[in-house]
Design a protein around this motif. Sequence first.
Motif, PDB file in Angstrom:
ATOM      1  N   ASP A 127     -27.067 -37.220   6.544  1.00 22.81           N
ATOM      2  CA  ASP A 127     -28.018 -38.344   6.070  1.00 22.81           C
ATOM      3  C   ASP A 127     -28.129 -38.083   4.583  1.00 22.81           C
ATOM      4  O   ASP A 127     -28.925 -38.577   4.010  1.00 22.81           O
ATOM      5  N   GLY A 128     -27.091 -37.145   4.047  1.00 24.90           N
ATOM      6  CA  GLY A 128     -27.253 -36.980   2.652  1.00 24.90           C
ATOM      7  C   GLY A 128     -28.390 -35.852   2.296  1.00 24.90           C
ATOM      8  O   GLY A 128     -28.609 -35.722   0.982  1.00 24.90           O
ATOM      9  N   THR A 129     -28.799 -35.287   3.093  1.00 25.69           N
ATOM     10  CA  THR A 129     -29.811 -34.322   2.896  1.00 25.69           C
ATOM     11  C   THR A 129     -29.231 -32.614   3.221  1.00 25.69           C
ATOM     12  O   THR A 129     -30.128 -31.682   3.050  1.00 25.69           O
ATOM     13  N   LYS A 130     -28.436 -32.676   3.975  1.00 26.86           N
ATOM     14  CA  LYS A 130     -27.699 -31.650   4.471  1.00 26.86           C
ATOM     15  C   LYS A 130     -26.609 -30.908   3.448  1.00 26.86           C
ATOM     16  O   LYS A 130     -26.049 -31.690   2.701  1.00 26.86           O
ATOM     17  N   THR A 131     -26.538 -29.417   3.321  1.00 30.04           N
ATOM     18  CA  THR A 131     -25.375 -28.965   2.478  1.00 30.04           C
ATOM     19  C   THR A 131     -24.222 -28.369   3.281  1.00 30.04           C
ATOM     20  O   THR A 131     -24.290 -28.209   4.612  1.00 30.04           O
ATOM     21  N   MET A 132     -23.309 -28.020   2.686  1.00 28.77           N
ATOM     22  CA  MET A 132     -22.058 -27.249   3.361  1.00 28.77           C
ATOM     23  C   MET A 132     -22.562 -25.965   3.988  1.00 28.77           C
ATOM     24  O   MET A 132     -22.026 -25.445   5.120  1.00 28.77           O
ATOM     25  N   GLN A 133     -23.653 -25.473   3.405  1.00 27.27           N
ATOM     26  CA  GLN A 133     -24.290 -23.995   4.084  1.00 27.27           C
ATOM     27  C   GLN A 133     -24.786 -24.203   5.507  1.00 27.27           C
ATOM     28  O   GLN A 133     -24.455 -23.642   6.275  1.00 27.27           O
ATOM     29  N   ASP A 134     -25.571 -25.528   5.419  1.00 29.08           N
ATOM     30  CA  ASP A 134     -26.069 -25.926   6.730  1.00 29.08           C
ATOM     31  C   ASP A 134     -24.903 -26.317   7.658  1.00 29.08           C
ATOM     32  O   ASP A 134     -25.152 -25.829   8.830  1.00 29.08           O
TER      33      ASP A 134
END
Length: 186
Positions: free
Chosen positions: A120-127
């Motif tokens: 949804d545009g709130t997660k990062t690649m680390q997530d």
Amino acid sequence: MTPSASSRPELSADLTEDKFLRWYWRRDELAGFARGRGIRATGSKDLLSARIAAALGGRKFEEPEPRRENGRQLAGDLSATTVIPAGQRSSQVVRAWMTEQIGSGFHFDVEMREFFSRSDGTKTMQDAVDHWHATRGLGARRIDDQFEYNRFTRAWHEANPNGSRDALLTAWRDYRNSPVDERGRA
């Protein structure tokens, strides 16, 4: 010659919707049949089957709404803090970065495809990396319905751990050539 109730019929315009839905059809069979009848032959096997079933049943088929995806997709250099845009696809850019972080064992399985597609545009690649590690070791993952051969193969190998490829293929042909309502789920 009319096929018996348990004999796989030819895919033809003479089939009723119910009879069509009783049998397993390969995607290439469905697409060829659809093209020959002026039915749209694109999309998933399930979608194509639904279009054909509607046509054979004399019903109008309502096409599903196309997925609305954000036009922005990840490109270029990625980092652990790169934010994943909504609707990110399982792209080669993402695959390359994830493989650098995780190793050659990385692949887009169900969990990872869903992680990216549901972003949804709130997660990062680390997530994403954390999600990969959190979803390992969960045992056999569910195989989506459209991959019926893969589901059959997994179940067959569990039941026949020393079975040969030829025996598997014979069992698959028998399974595929049986009506859906008469075969045991493998």
